[in-house]
Design an enzyme around this catalytic site. Structure first.
Site, PDB file in Angstrom:
ATOM      1  N   ILE A  35       0.790  -1.115  -0.055  1.00  0.00           N
ATOM      2  CA  ILE A  35       0.084   0.109  -0.041  1.00  0.00           C
ATOM      3  C   ILE A  35       0.979   1.203  -0.012  1.00  0.00           C
ATOM      4  O   ILE A  35       0.454   2.216  -0.500  1.00  0.00           O
ATOM      5  CB  ILE A  35      -0.985  -0.129   1.119  1.00  0.00           C
ATOM      6  CG1 ILE A  35      -2.184   0.940   0.904  1.00  0.00           C
ATOM      7  CG2 ILE A  35      -0.324   0.178   2.427  1.00  0.00           C
ATOM      8  CD1 ILE A  35      -3.233   0.701   1.717  1.00  0.00           C
ATOM      9  N   TYR A 142     -11.772 -12.881  10.507  1.00  0.00           N
ATOM     10  CA  TYR A 142     -10.618 -13.518  10.025  1.00  0.00           C
ATOM     11  C   TYR A 142     -11.131 -14.908   9.305  1.00  0.00           C
ATOM     12  O   TYR A 142     -10.657 -15.108   8.059  1.00  0.00           O
ATOM     13  CB  TYR A 142      -9.323 -13.578  10.828  1.00  0.00           C
ATOM     14  CG  TYR A 142      -8.367 -13.898  10.109  1.00  0.00           C
ATOM     15  CD1 TYR A 142      -7.525 -13.422   9.534  1.00  0.00           C
ATOM     16  CD2 TYR A 142      -7.931 -15.428  10.701  1.00  0.00           C
ATOM     17  CE1 TYR A 142      -6.485 -13.790   8.962  1.00  0.00           C
ATOM     18  CE2 TYR A 142      -6.774 -15.714  10.178  1.00  0.00           C
ATOM     19  CZ  TYR A 142      -5.783 -15.087   9.234  1.00  0.00           C
ATOM     20  OH  TYR A 142      -4.497 -15.554   8.754  1.00  0.00           O
TER      21      TYR A 142
HETATM   22  N1  SER Z   1      -1.206 -16.178  12.258  1.00  0.00           N
HETATM   23  C1  SER Z   1      -2.498 -16.103  11.912  1.00  0.00           C
HETATM   24  C2  SER Z   1      -3.163 -15.353  13.010  1.00  0.00           C
HETATM   25  O1  SER Z   1      -2.847 -15.631  14.202  1.00  0.00           O
HETATM   26  C3  SER Z   1      -3.219 -17.419  11.577  1.00  0.00           C
HETATM   27  O2  SER Z   1      -3.225 -17.621  10.272  1.00  0.00           O
HETATM   28  O3  SER Z   1      -4.190 -14.613  13.033  1.00  0.00           O
END
Ligand code: SER
Length: 320
Positions: A35, A142
């Site tokens: 970015i 996520y």
């Molecule tokens: N390392 C990442 C996290 O802890 C997991 O994919 O969000």
């Protein structure tokens, strides 16, 4: 793969993937982008650099056309714990960004690698020896964006023939660029604190097992999958991959073999602890082994030796 674009090149994985890709494919064949390119300029003045905001399709399209890109590594992401503070941002970067990559890839016929994660699991997933194909009902933005990303990537492959491939990365441990805001970050921070202050305050409880991987194995996983013979791939988005599984007590014990007076304290962070409890203790990665020869080289013992050596060198040079 001859002309490669890496989006999110200044991040934990991107900053190390660029060097390996430039070694393998030639520095002018690998475009680094992020970015902003401030930090990239310091790291990589040996090849092309571009500014790309992954949420801007035009940015991606322009660079793909300018360099005749045939493979995109889309690494832009907001990690799990910080994503809970800004869910819309995590979604816009994770899914908005992925859709932009997939749309550009559909138009110009290029391949796309976008990492999925252990975070894609949850909500009923069997946590021991987690199968390749199983229940995935994650509770974090996520994880929801990672499952959605897997489905969208398979959709673009089946409907439009876009060559999408991905792995479910575990916690990635490295010493060049720090991760930011992940649940597994403790397994990186512990090595820095062990070297600089001989103690660490751990945000996860003893007994919290998670899959982990040292960065060189993660880089090989991404490149080897993109180089794999497509005829052998029964799965595409995304393969379980892991190198090791440990809890905070095990990594602390390994560090104590080298720093005997290393002290571990616990201050549990409820958001991270809650996230970690929904993720696999250890994954079954046999599909990756069978379909494209996944074979990690590093384990907790060898990784600890290397991490402590690299971080001690940084400390001696005054870099940390
Ligand atoms: N390392 C990442 C996290 O802890 C997991 O994919 O969000």
């Amino acid at each position: 793969m001859k002309k490669i674009l890496v989006i999110g090149s200044a991040g934990q994985i991107g900053s190390e993937l660029i060097s390996e890709l430039r070694t393998r494919y030639g520095k002018n064949n690998v475009v680094a982008s992020d970015i902003s390119v401030g930090r990239l300029k310091d790291l990589y003045d040996d090849g092309p650099l571009e500014v790309i905001d992954v949420t801007n399709k035009q940015h991606i399209g322009n660079v793909v056309i300018k360099y005749k890109i045939d493979t995109i590594y889309n690494l832009a992401a907001i990690l799990s714990a910080v994503g809970e503070q800004s869910p819309m941002l995590a979604w816009n970067i994770g899914i908005g960004g992925l859709l932009n990559c997939l749309e550009v890839a559909k138009e110009v016929k290029c391949a796309v690698f976008t990492p999925s994660s252990i975070g894609a699991f949850g909500g009923g997933t069997p946590l021991d020896f987690t199968p390749q194909d199983t229940i995935m009902r994650p509770q974090t933005i996520y994880g929801i964006s990672k499952v959605t990303g897997e489905l969208l990537s398979d959709y673009y492959y089946k409907k439009y023939g876009v060559d999408t491939r991905s792995v479910r990365f575990p916690g990635i441990i490295s010493n060049m660029t720090l991760p930011g805001g992940g649940t597994t970050d403790y397994a990186v921070e512990i090595y820095y604190d062990a070297v600089t202050q001989k103690s660490f305050t751990c945000p996860l409880r003893p007994g919290t097992f998670l899959d982990m991987m040292y960065m060189p194995d993660a880089i090989n996983a991404a490149i080897d999958l993109m180089e794999a013979d497509p005829a052998k791939l029964k799965h595409r988005n995304a393969f379980n991959v892991t190198s090791m599984s440990f809890d905070p007590e095990m990594i602390a014990a390994e560090i104590r073999k080298h720093i005997p007076d290393f002290a571990m304290n616990y201050e549990i962070e409820p958001v991270k602890q809650g996230i970690a409890e929904g993720w696999p203790n250890s994954m079954d990665d046999s599909a990756a082994r069978e379909e494209w020869g996944w074979n990690p080289k590093w384990n907790l013992q060898t990784m600890t030796v290397d991490m402590l050596k690299m971080i001690r060198e940084k400390y001696a040079k005054g870099l940390i």
